[in-house]
Design a protein around this motif. Sequence first.
Motif, PDB file in Angstrom:
ATOM      1  N   LEU A  42       7.582  -2.182  -3.509  1.00  0.00           N
ATOM      2  CA  LEU A  42       8.275  -3.462  -3.328  1.00  0.00           C
ATOM      3  C   LEU A  42       8.141  -4.345  -4.560  1.00  0.00           C
ATOM      4  N   ARG A  43       6.994  -4.310  -5.199  1.00  0.00           N
ATOM      5  CA  ARG A  43       6.795  -5.096  -6.422  1.00  0.00           C
ATOM      6  C   ARG A  43       7.698  -4.583  -7.539  1.00  0.00           C
ATOM      7  N   HIS A  83       4.755  -8.228   3.140  1.00  0.00           N
ATOM      8  CA  HIS A  83       4.079  -6.945   3.291  1.00  0.00           C
ATOM      9  C   HIS A  83       2.585  -7.087   3.012  1.00  0.00           C
ATOM     10  N   LEU A  84       2.235  -7.770   1.939  1.00  0.00           N
ATOM     11  CA  LEU A  84       0.820  -7.935   1.615  1.00  0.00           C
ATOM     12  C   LEU A  84       0.058  -8.635   2.743  1.00  0.00           C
ATOM     13  N   ARG A  85       0.702  -9.603   3.392  1.00  0.00           N
ATOM     14  CA  ARG A  85       0.046 -10.341   4.481  1.00  0.00           C
ATOM     15  C   ARG A  85      -0.096  -9.506   5.757  1.00  0.00           C
ATOM     16  N   THR A  86       0.835  -8.590   5.995  1.00  0.00           N
ATOM     17  CA  THR A  86       0.873  -7.894   7.279  1.00  0.00           C
ATOM     18  C   THR A  86       0.386  -6.452   7.233  1.00  0.00           C
ATOM     19  N   PRO A  92      -3.156  -3.363  -3.343  1.00  0.00           N
ATOM     20  CA  PRO A  92      -1.816  -3.036  -2.824  1.00  0.00           C
ATOM     21  C   PRO A  92      -1.687  -1.540  -2.527  1.00  0.00           C
ATOM     22  N   CYS A  93      -1.071  -1.222  -1.399  1.00  0.00           N
ATOM     23  CA  CYS A  93      -0.803   0.177  -1.057  1.00  0.00           C
ATOM     24  C   CYS A  93       0.447   0.639  -1.819  1.00  0.00           C
TER      25      CYS A  93
END
Length: 58
Positions: free
Chosen positions: A38-39, A18-21, A31-32
């Motif tokens: 997710l974390r 997610h962080l990459r995309t 982070p959104c």
Amino acid sequence: MQPLQDRPDQAADEYETHLRTCRQCGADGRPCSVAKYLRRVHNNLARAARGRRDASPR
């Protein structure tokens, strides 16, 4: 159903993907809300896995 010990690893993979995309995470450099969720999922699964491992008889 996957083994319980694999779930924290899968959650970590989903968070990193997610962080990459994610455009918002990439644009802000922070982070959104989805990434934060997710974390938290990963942390909760990892904590539960440690609890099961600590509670198992030796």
